[in-house]
Every structure is written in C-alpha cells, then in structure tokens.
Design a protein around this motif. Structure first.
Motif, short mmCIF file in Angstrom:
data_model
loop_
_atom_site.label_atom_id
_atom_site.label_comp_id
_atom_site.label_asym_id
_atom_site.label_seq_id
_atom_site.Cartn_x
_atom_site.Cartn_y
_atom_site.Cartn_z
N ILE A 38 0.84 -1.20 0.00
CA ILE A 38 0.00 0.00 0.00
C ILE A 38 0.87 1.24 0.00
N GLN A 41 2.41 1.86 -3.32
CA GLN A 41 1.37 2.34 -4.21
C GLN A 41 1.09 3.82 -3.96
N LEU A 42 1.03 4.17 -2.68
CA LEU A 42 0.75 5.56 -2.35
C LEU A 42 1.92 6.46 -2.76
N THR A 45 1.83 6.87 -6.50
CA THR A 45 0.76 7.78 -6.87
C THR A 45 1.14 9.20 -6.53
N MET A 98 -3.07 5.37 -15.51
CA MET A 98 -4.15 4.50 -15.08
C MET A 98 -3.74 3.06 -15.08
N LEU A 101 -1.14 2.44 -12.35
CA LEU A 101 -1.70 2.45 -11.00
C LEU A 101 -2.82 1.44 -10.87
N GLY A 102 -3.69 1.44 -11.85
CA GLY A 102 -4.88 0.62 -11.76
C GLY A 102 -4.58 -0.86 -11.81
N VAL A 103 -3.77 -1.25 -12.76
CA VAL A 103 -3.56 -2.68 -12.94
C VAL A 103 -2.50 -3.22 -11.98
N GLY A 105 -1.31 -1.84 -9.45
CA GLY A 105 -1.59 -1.50 -8.06
C GLY A 105 -2.61 -2.39 -7.39
N GLN A 106 -3.28 -3.23 -8.14
CA GLN A 106 -4.28 -4.07 -7.48
C GLN A 106 -3.63 -5.14 -6.62
N ALA A 108 -1.73 -4.82 -4.06
CA ALA A 108 -1.91 -4.54 -2.63
C ALA A 108 -3.32 -4.92 -2.20
N TRP A 109 -4.27 -4.57 -3.02
CA TRP A 109 -5.67 -4.89 -2.71
C TRP A 109 -5.85 -6.39 -2.63
N VAL A 112 -4.79 -8.17 0.49
CA VAL A 112 -5.66 -8.07 1.65
C VAL A 112 -6.95 -8.86 1.43
N TYR A 113 -7.49 -8.75 0.22
CA TYR A 113 -8.86 -9.26 0.05
C TYR A 113 -9.01 -10.54 -0.75
N PHE A 114 -8.03 -10.85 -1.61
CA PHE A 114 -8.25 -12.02 -2.46
C PHE A 114 -7.53 -13.28 -1.99
N PRO C 347 -15.23 -7.50 -2.66
CA PRO C 347 -13.97 -6.86 -3.06
C PRO C 347 -13.73 -6.85 -4.57
N LEU C 351 -12.84 -3.40 -7.51
CA LEU C 351 -12.02 -3.23 -8.71
C LEU C 351 -12.87 -2.75 -9.88
N SER C 354 -13.26 0.79 -9.46
CA SER C 354 -12.02 1.57 -9.51
C SER C 354 -11.69 1.98 -10.94
N PHE C 355 -11.93 1.09 -11.90
CA PHE C 355 -11.53 1.39 -13.28
C PHE C 355 -12.28 2.57 -13.89
N LEU C 358 -10.96 5.74 -12.38
CA LEU C 358 -9.70 6.22 -12.96
C LEU C 358 -9.94 6.75 -14.37
N PHE C 405 -5.65 9.17 -5.71
CA PHE C 405 -5.37 8.31 -4.56
C PHE C 405 -6.63 7.54 -4.17
N GLN C 408 -8.09 4.42 -5.91
CA GLN C 408 -7.45 3.10 -5.83
C GLN C 408 -7.83 2.43 -4.52
N SER C 410 -6.74 0.05 -2.81
CA SER C 410 -5.71 -0.29 -1.82
C SER C 410 -5.30 0.94 -1.03
N ILE C 411 -5.16 2.08 -1.70
CA ILE C 411 -4.78 3.29 -0.97
C ILE C 411 -5.95 3.78 -0.13
N ILE C 413 -7.89 2.08 1.54
CA ILE C 413 -7.92 1.39 2.83
C ILE C 413 -7.33 2.32 3.88
#
Ligand code: HEM
Ligand SMILES: [Cu+2]
Ligand SMILES: [Cu+2]
Lengths: 267, 204, 593
Positions: A38, A41-42, A45, A98, A101-103, A105-106, A108-109, A112-114, C347, C351, C354-355, C358, C405, C408, C410-411, C413
């Motif tokens: 995270i 990522q931050l 960004t 995008m 960050l978007g692809v 960067g997931q 980190a997400w 936690v979640y998957f 979750p 995503l 999120s897209f 962005l 920020f 996204q 994850s950020i 959170i």
C-alpha cells in the motif's frame, strides 16, 4: 495583475508541496506484512499526482504571466499541436498512469482481500457497539459460542450476548477490551456490529474495515512489530464517535500466550 | 411582410412549444422509469440479504385491475382521433366537432378511477389477511410500489380530467400536444403497471 | 393572422406579469426564478459558513464558550459550550445545506434558470408553471430542513450521507435522530421533487425552444453544461427520491428496508428484520457521485464561457469540452462504489468501480489541458470574473489530483474517512464550484441588475478567497495522510494530538476567509443599488444575453425573434465591433470554422 497571479500561484504550488516532500505529516511507520505494498502504491501515486499537480499549476502560472494584457493585435497564436495534440497527450499520459496504478496496483488490494487467511490464523472476533470495541477469543475448544442479541447485558459484562448456561462453546470464550495479538502470526478478524455502522482503523496496520450491521465480514493481517497502537472508529456512529477507541497490543508469542492464560483465568 | 413574419414566428413558437410538451413527457417518463428501476434493484438487493424472505400471494383483484387499465388505454386510443379532429377543427374555424371524443375520454377516466378503487380493494384484502406495510418485506414493497404507481396514476387522471374539462367548454383552447402528452403518459402508466405486476409476481 | 393575435396562453408564453406577487413572488419569469434560487443559495451558504466557523472553533477549543450559541440550542450548547452531539448536528446541517441548497442551487438552478433560455434565444422556459413550482418546492425543502434547528432534539447527527441504520433506527441511536432525522429525510425528498421539475424544464427547453440558427453546436458552453447537468440530475434525483421514501418509511412506519435483524441499540433490541444497510449506501451513492458532477459541471461551463471572453480567443476546441462533459456525465453513473471500498461490499466490485473512476480522470485531464492550452497566445483581460475562472482551474487541479489516490481501493484502505477525503471533496466540488459561482456572479451581475459590481472589491475578495481556501483545504490533505479521522468532534487520540497545530492554522484561515466573504456580500448589495449603470455588453461578449438590455425585459427579446449566425466562440477575429462578433450578427467572418 497577471504577473501577480502567476507569482502567488507559483508560491502556493511550491509551498503546498513542501510538507509532502519533507514528510512533515505522513503515514506512521507500517507494522504489517501487506502494508508496504500500500505504501509503495501511495508513494508512486504521490510521485505521479505530485508531478501532475506541479506541472499544471506552474504551466497555468507561466501562461498567465506571459499572456496577460498584451496589446498587440496580430492574429492569435495557438498552441502548437492544438486540441488534438492535447487530447492525445492526455490519453497517453493518463492512460499509462491509469494502467500503471490501476492494474499493477491491485496487488496490494489482492493481498488483503483475495488471498484467504491461512487455516491456522488466529481467529478473533471484533464487535463494535456505541461506543466501544470488544474482542473475543474462542478459548481452548477453538470454537466461538453463538451470539444471542437478546442476551446482551452490559451490566453483567455480557457484551456479545453469550449463553454459557446452555452452550458449551460459549463457556471458555475469552472477552477482552483490547485486541492482543502475537507478532508475526496471521490474525483473522471476524467483524460484527452490534448496533449501527462502525469501522476498524489502525493507521499503523494499514487496515480499515467497516462494521456493517447484519453482515458478518472479516479481514486478515499479520502484525510485525511489538507495541501498542490505537484502534479508532472511522464510521460515524453517534455522539461518542470521536471517543470510540481501543488498543491493539502486539506481543511476542510467549507474552501473548501468558496474556491469554491470564485472561482465561479472569473470566 | 411584417404581419406575415410575425405570424410565421408565432406559428414557429407554437410548434416548438408543442414539441416541448412532447419532449417534456418523455423526459418525465425517463425519470419515472429510473425511480422504478431503483425500487426494483432495492427488491433484488433486499431479497438477496434476507434469509427469511416471506413470499406472498398477490390479491386476485389485481388481475382484474390490470384488465381495467388495459381497457382504459384502448378507450383512450378510441378517443384520440375524434379529439384530434376536434382540436384541429377548432383551430381552423372555431367549430364544434362530435362529442364522441369526450365520451371516450370520460370512459377512460372512469376506468382509471375503477383501477384505483381496485387497488384499494387489494390493500383491504391484504390488510384483512394481517399483511400491513411493516409486516414483512414483501408486503412493504407491495404497498410502496402500488402506492407510488397510484400517485403517478392520479397525475394522469388529473390530466385526463383537464382534457375533458377543456373539451366540454365551448370556447376553450386546447393544444394538440397536451392531448398527445396525456395519452403517452397514460399508456406508459399502463405499461409500468404490467411491469410492476410481473416484478411483484416473481419477486414478492 | 388570427393565430398571431390570439391570447398567448401557450407554454413559454405568458403575458407581462402584473402586480407585486406575480412579479416578484409567484413569478413565472425564469429570470425572477433564477434570482430567487440565487437568493436562497446565498442564505444557505452564509448559514453553512457560519456553521463551519462554529465547527472549526470547537475543534480547537472543545471547551470554549461560543457567545450566543446557547440561544440557538440550550441542550446543544449548555452554557455556550458545544456538546459532541451538537457538533455532529451542525456538521450534518453544514454538509446538507452546502451540497443541496448551495452547490445544486447556485451554479445550476440559479444561473441556469436565468441564462439558459436567454442564451438559446427563448422567451422563457418550456414550462413556466413547473419552473415556479420547482423553486417553491425547493424553498419548502429548505424550510423543512432548517426547522430541525428549532425543535427540542436538534438537527440529526448522521451526516449528510445519513447512513443507515444510524439514520433509520430512531432516537435510541442518539440525539437528533427523532424528528430531526425525519425532517431531514422529508426535506431531501421534497428537494428531489423540485430538482426533477427543474431538470425536466431545462431539458425540454434546450431541446425545443432554441431560436432560429441556434444549432446545438452553437450553444454556449455553459448552456451545454446546464443541459448535461439536467440530464444527470434527472436520473440522480429520481433515485434519491425513492431512497428517501424508504428511509422515511423505515423510520415512521416501522418497515425494515435498511435495518437488519438483531440490532441492540441503547440496550434495546430493535424490532426490525432483514434490511440491508448497504442498500442505502448503494442507493445514496448512486445519487451521490453524480451529485458531485451536478455541482461541478455547471461551474466548468460557466468558467469556459467566461474564460473565452477574458482571453479573447476561442478555446482550442469547444467540441472536445462538450464531449468531455458528456463522457463525465455518462461515467459518473458507473463509479458510485468508490465510496464503498471498505464498506464490506464484494472486493471484486471494488475493482470494477475503480476502473471507471480512474477513467473519469481522462476527460477531466483533457478539459484541464484545453483550458490551459487555450491560454497560450491569448490576450488575457483581468477582471474579477476572469480571476475566479483562472482560480477555478487551479482549484480543480488541486482537488482533482487527490482523486487519483482515493480511486485506488488499496490506498483507500488507508485514506478512507480521513481528512484527506474532506480536503479532496471540498477543493474539487466545494471550492471549485463556488469559484464558478463567484465568476458567474461578477460576470453576469451587470446583466441581472443593470449595474456593475465594484471591480476593486471583487479583486480584494478574490485574493482573500484564493489564498484563504488553499490555506484551509491543502492542510486537510496532510492531516489525512497522517491518519486524521473525519467527523470527530474533538481529537482525543494520542496519534492525533501532534496534529493540533495544523488544525489551529486551518481554523484561523477559515475565520479570515469566511470574514472576507462579507466583502462579497457588501459588494453585491451595495452595487445593486449604488453601482455604476451597466451598458448592454460591458465585457464585449458574443452570446445572446449581451444583445438585450440590462436588466432584460420580462420577455427577454421584446418582440424580436433572435436569429443566430455564429457559434459564441468568435473572439480574436476582425469584427465590426472589435475583436469579436456577436452570435446574432449577420456579418461574415473570415475563416469561420
Ligand atoms: C468556509 C469554508 C468551509 C469550511 C471551513 C468547511 C469546514 C468543514 C468541516 C470542518 C467539516 C467537517 C469534517 C468532518 O469532521 O468530517 C465539513 C464537512 C463538510 N463540508 Fe465543509 N467547509 C466549508 C465549505 C464547504 C463547502 C463550500 C461545501 C460544499 C461542497 C462543503 C461541504 C461539506 C460536506 C459535504 C461535508 C461533509 C459533511 C458530513 O460529513 O456529513 N463545505 N466542512
Ligand atoms: Cu463507532
Ligand atoms: Cu464519487
């Protein structure tokens, strides 16, 4: 007036960036295994957004400086490249940003979640109510007693609504006002709301999760640094919202075992 | 030239105002559709999160009501041509046309009122079974959907009443667009009701 | 012949108003209605600002006495000291007033009502009666809302988002959640009705009442913005209305749309079962995110309109601006879940939300680049209006980048529900939209009142506001980065105490910036009566509102039916009047595209 605007804007833009660059007010050090993703990522960004911010503000200042109140009356000049150039620039610039960050960067997400919690993660149930958190450990049998909202009785410290008289699983459940966990061991936190919405937020842990009434949720994490951290509520829950907190106590495994034993004997 | 120009300009304005009434009704229909889409998704979400969803049997009178509403759309169509003819004749020479348009319009109005009375009967029937607004999620949605539809239908009835009033007054001016907008709206109310009936049948 | 002399009872055509009531109170004239909306927004914004002062003061002096506050509420401020719950009440009212009664009313309903018909060459809105109703309904909504101040229990404490079940279970959950919350729900439902009527009017008017030659692409950019906003608003409020209805039923009729089973609030087991709190969040944010664009799009349009006038050249591409606004409007319906990343929603959907979020940054960036790029080679004239327009661009960028920020998951959170969010939405939707309103006011005041505002005071006002808002809202981002939680009535946690100096700085900045708004108010009132008399076209602008007297007669164009020959972007050309050509001037322009 134009030059003044340009100067003021430049100063504002640069001064705004100082605390960010200097980390004057910044995230507290991360104490989790997933947190660095995270943070990275931050930081990425921040680099891109910071660049966009400065570029746009300084360009605005520059153009206003250069093109204010000119008297010449020739044909107007246009930006080389025109609108098409700008649209393409935006598509490429923001598009790649995008994508990056978007692809990417997931990750980190996803961490936690998957990825599900490992089966031998320590299970703790967190209950939020106006305006306190309570935590419950399953005790020696490894099983939580069932919850009976009608049996909740704060006066007798039955915060969860357990029924030890009739249910074996509930008898050894350990209830605590602070969240004690061992360092470097995964914790699966079962999230349960007693009354209205609340949220579990530990900045150092890089975890925030809402408590949603009627919805049993969970988060999992591994803390790496021994210490005491504040858990605060971040979902508006009523007049005591600002004061709704508990402590996260990260201990060594031995200390944790001792703590648990002592707690069990107090019950 | 000037009077002529003025006349065309006024005519142009009138035709754009007529257009506006029609776009207006379509825009309104878009908003109402959105509202009922929101209700529909609320039903789906609510059903998904509820472990003890009580299904209910819809009162039988609803099917009768549906027929009444469909019939009202037909009678409205029957009124349309005579009404339109009457409006254009009035515009042309201020003459009075036949009364059949008005008659069918009144029949439509009556059927609309009958539908609402039928809906009320359905409510009474549910209430006699002990199903009230707050009894269970199905009954809550049932009362909300029928009530909101009913309120919109009342608007349609008001418009029909206005039309009938204007038609029965001798010198009153009536725009074609008002008549058309009203009939679009009324048919939409019918279609909406059939959609709601399907939703309620399958979901509640 | 007979047609022309027949009494004009048609839509969009009412006779001249007679009598005070018809002229100024229950007026059918879109211009009077626009001014009424403006007045309402002005009242709301000064109440909202006063509330923010009280909140900011309380945050740095939680035990400080506030003179006179006890008069407003004995319970909320015993001895003049604000209680934590009263802080939340004021916060809720502040947010609700600002979002609904300021940001929806001022840039959209007020200016849109006044200028949309004129800019397309129409005599009035398509449905003047609906138009009048939409204002009066909105006023009722406002009165219902502020009534909450004067009931014993005070206004609700659940924030402008009114999350269920806090907002749904009633007084067990806290003060203000009885009649205060009922009034809130009713007020917002009524507001939705008013907005729907208004939007319907805007759309039909734009589609059907355009003057001869006014093709869609010849409409000024602000008309485009109002039109697109009306489309967004129509669908957004059509969803908020049923949501509020269900909330009110949960509260007043005992239904369980948003309240699940087994809640124990204040030791009482609630008699509800099976409802879904997330359902409220979905419905609310399905409206809530588009609402952000309802606030900002009109400001974008107004700023574009004023910018081309100030820089004396067309934008690099007006079409690109229009298409960008359209795509923003469209995308705004696909992103609502970005407010719910940590809400316990699936979750994977995070995503999926999120897209598009962005993706929205693409049209936003394109618009910013077009504004910036158009400055190149321009001859910028500095008026109060153009300063606020340029300030808008700066604010929009500053508030926009923080969106990167929050988009996204994850950020988010880490940053969700912190002051970072507060900084973000205040800058991008609050301040930026308000800058659009200020720009519009300085620009159009001469047309609306027939008098000029003081440019000197306008500039003083600009500098205070521009620097002041940066001082207030930039530090919010720093606080958020340090983990400062929002909606706290005071900061008692250890990790928040070191941030108090920042809070003190913000409060001082807020007090000064707020005080500076009285310069604006003075300018507004003073100029209304004592300002220099305004000519027809003081800014040498091209669009139709500048072809008619200041202030315009009741039917805008008199007996004239304007015919349009150009788009409104004809600046920097050789015209008979100067470096611009009016839209209704039949003269030929070299190289007109
Ligand atoms: C004088 C300028 C302003 C100041 C100093 C100010 C200050 C504040 C503060 C301190 C909060 C509470 C934050 C929290 O505890 O979470 C807040 C909330 C809010 N403000 Fe402002 N504000 C100002 C202007 C505006 C404007 C122009 C808008 C219009 C968008 C606005 C919209 C909101 C909203 C929507 C909230 C959230 C309320 C809620 O959490 O329910 N504010 N503001
Ligand atoms: Cu809480
Ligand atoms: Cu949003």
């Amino acid at each position: 007036m134009g030059k003044f605007f340009a100067v003021v804007l430049t100063i504002i833009a640069l001064v705004s960036a100082v605390p960010i660059v200097m980390h004057t007010w910044w995230m507290p050090p991360d104490i989790s295994t997933h947190g660095h993703a995270i943070d990275e990522q931050l930081t990425d960004t921040m680099a891109e957004a910071g660049f966009s911010f400065l570029a746009a503000q300084l360009l605005l200042a520059l153009f206003v400086w250069k093109f204010s109140e000119r008297k010449d009356s020739g044909p107007i000049k246009s930006l080389p490249g025109g609108a098409k150039g700008l649209v393409i620039a935006a598509l490429i610039l923001v598009g790649t940003e995008m994508l990056a960050l978007g692809v990417l960067g997931q990750k980190a997400w996803a961490s936690v979640y998957f990825t599900p919690a490992s089966p031998n993660a320590l299970q703790v149930q967190a209950q939020a109510g106006q305006f306190a958190f309570y935590f419950r450990y399953p005790g020696a049998d490894g099983k939580f007693g069932a919850l009976h909202p009608d049996k909740i009785d704060e006066g007798n410290q039955n915060y969860f609504g357990l029924d030890p008289a009739n249910e074996v699983e509930a008898r050894d459940d350990i209830v605590s006002g602070e969240l004690a966990i061992p360092a470097n061991r995964e914790v699966l936190l079962l999230i349960h709301a007693k009354d209205v919405g609340h949220s579990f937020y530990v900045p150092e842990l890089r975890i925030q999760q809402d408590f949603v009434p009627g919805l049993d949720l969970s988060v999992h994490f591994t803390a790496t640094k021994v210490g005491r951290y504040e858990i605060v509520c971040t979902q508006l829950c009523g007049l005591g919202h600002y004061n709704m907190k508990a402590y996260l106590n990260v201990m060594s495994q031995e200390d944790f075992d001792k703590w648990l034993k002592q707690k069990a004997s107090e019950q | 030239m000037t009077t002529d120009g003025k006349a065309t300009a006024a005519a142009m304005n009138r035709s754009s105002a007529e257009e506006a009434a029609k776009s207006g009704i379509w825009v309104g229909i878009a908003a109402i559709t959105m509202t009922f889409a929101a209700f529909t998704s609320a039903i789906i979400v609510r059903e998904g999160t509820d472990t003890s969803w009580h299904h209910m049997t819809l009162p039988g009178v609803l099917y009768l009501n549906t027929l009444v509403l469909i019939a009202s759309s037909i009678t409205l169509e029957l009124s349309r041509r005579p009404v339109a003819a009457r409006i254009s004749r009035r515009e042309a020479a201020g003459q009075e046309g036949s009364r059949s348009g008005l008659l069918w319009l009144l029949v439509t109005l009556g059927l609309g009122l009958m539908f609402l009375a039928g809906q009320y009967a359905a409510w009474r029937e549910l209430a006699s079974q002990g199903l009230f607004l707050a009894t269970n999620p199905s009954s809550s949605f049932f009362y909300v959907l029928t009530a909101v539809h009913g309120v919109h239908l009342l608007g349609g009835l008001a418009a029909l009443g206005y039309l009938a009033g204007k038609l029965s007054m001798a010198g009153a001016r009536l725009r074609r667009s008002t008549a058309e907008a009203t009939s679009i709206y009324w048919h939409f109310m019918g279609g909406l009701w059939i959609y709601l009936l399907l939703v309620m049948r399958t979901r509640l | 012949m007979q047609e022309a002399s027949a009494p004009q009872a048609q839509q969009g055509h009412h006779g001249p108003p007679e009598g005070f009531i018809r002229k100024y109170v229950f007026s059918l004239d879109h211009k009077v209605i626009g001014k009424q909306y403006y007045g309402l927004a002005l009242v709301a914004v000064f109440i909202g600002m006063t509330l923010s002062w009280l909140m900011r003061y309380h945050l740095i002096y939680p035990n400080g006495k506030i003179f006179g506050l006890e008069l407003l509420s004995k319970v909320g401020a015993p001895g003049g000291v604000m209680t934590p719950e009263y802080y939340l009440s004021l916060m809720t009212m502040h947010g609700t007033l600002m979002v609904f009664f300021v940001l929806t009313n001022a840039p959209f309903a007020a200016f849109g009502n006044y200028f949309l018909p004129i800019q397309i060459g129409a005599e009035d809105m398509a449905f003047p009666r609906f138009n009048m109703m939409s204002f009066w309904v909105t006023l009722v909504a406002f009165l219902v809302l502020v009534t909450a101040f004067f009931i014993p229990d005070g206004p609700p404490i659940s924030g402008w988002t009114a999350y269920a079940p806090l907002s749904a279970v009633g007084t067990d959950a806290g003060p203000g959640l009885g009649w205060g919350q009922n009034l809130w729900g009713l007020s917002i439902a009524i507001f939705c009705v008013g907005s729907l009527l208004g939007s319907l009017n805007f759309i039909a008017t734009t589609l059907d009442l355009r003057a001869k030659g006014m093709t869609l692409m010849r409409m000024p950019l602000c008309t485009w913005a109002w039109f697109i906003t009306a489309c967004i608003s129509l669908l957004a409020f059509a969803v908020l209305l049923p949501a509020c209805l269900l909330l009110v039923l949960d509260r007043m009729a005992g239904t369980s749309f948003f309240i699940p089973a087994g809640l124990v609030v204040s030791d009482r087991l609630q008699a509800h079962a099976g409802g879904s709190p997330l359902l409220w969040q979905h419905l609310f944010w399905f409206f809530g995110h588009p609402e952000v664009y309802i606030a900002i799009l009109p400001a974008m349009g107004i700023v574009s309109h004023i910018l081309i006038n100030s820089i004396r050249r067309p934008l690099l591409s007006a079409k690109v601006i229009i298409y960008s606004m359209m795509s923003i409007g469209f995308l705004s319906y696909m992103v609502w879940g970005h407010h719910m990343f940590v809400s316990g929603m699936n979750p994977f959907s995070s995503l999926m939300f999120s897209f598009p979020t962005l993706t929205i940054t693409i049209p936003a960036t394109v618009m910013t680049l077009i504004w910036l790029g158009s400055l190149y080679g321009a001859r910028i004239r500095f008026t109060s209006a153009s300063l606020f327009a340029l300030g808008f661009i700066s604010m929009f960028v500053s508030g926009g980048v923080s969106g990167f920020f929050l988009a996204q998951p994850s950020i988010d959170i880490y940053l969700h529900a912190t002051y970072f969010v507060v900084g973000h939405f205040h800058m991008v939707m609050g301040v930026a939209a308000i800058f659009g309103v200020f720009a519009g006011t300085y620009f159009w005041f001469p047309k609306m009142t027939g008098r000029m505002m003081s440019e000197g005071l306008g500039k003083v006002h600009f500098w205070f506001t521009f620097i002041g808002t940066y001082c207030i809202f930039m530090p919010f981002h720093y606080l958020g980065l340090a983990g400062n939680v929002r909606r706290y009535s005071s900061f008692v946690d250890d990790f928040l105490l070191p941030l108090m100096p920042v809070h003190r700085f913000i409060t001082i900045a807020a007090l000064i910036t707020g005080a500076a708004q009285f310069i604006f108010l003075y300018n507004l009132i003073h100029s209304r009566f004592r300002g220099k008399v305004a000519p027809v076209n003081p800014w040498e602008a091209t669009s139709l509102e500048w072809t008619i007297p200041s202030p315009p007669p009741w039917n805008n164009f008199g007996d004239r039916h304007p015919v349009v020959y150009h788009d409104p972007h004809q600046y920097g050309v050789k015209g008979s009047l100067g470096d611009y050509v009016m839209q209704d001037s039949p003269e030929k322009i070299e190289n007109e595209s």
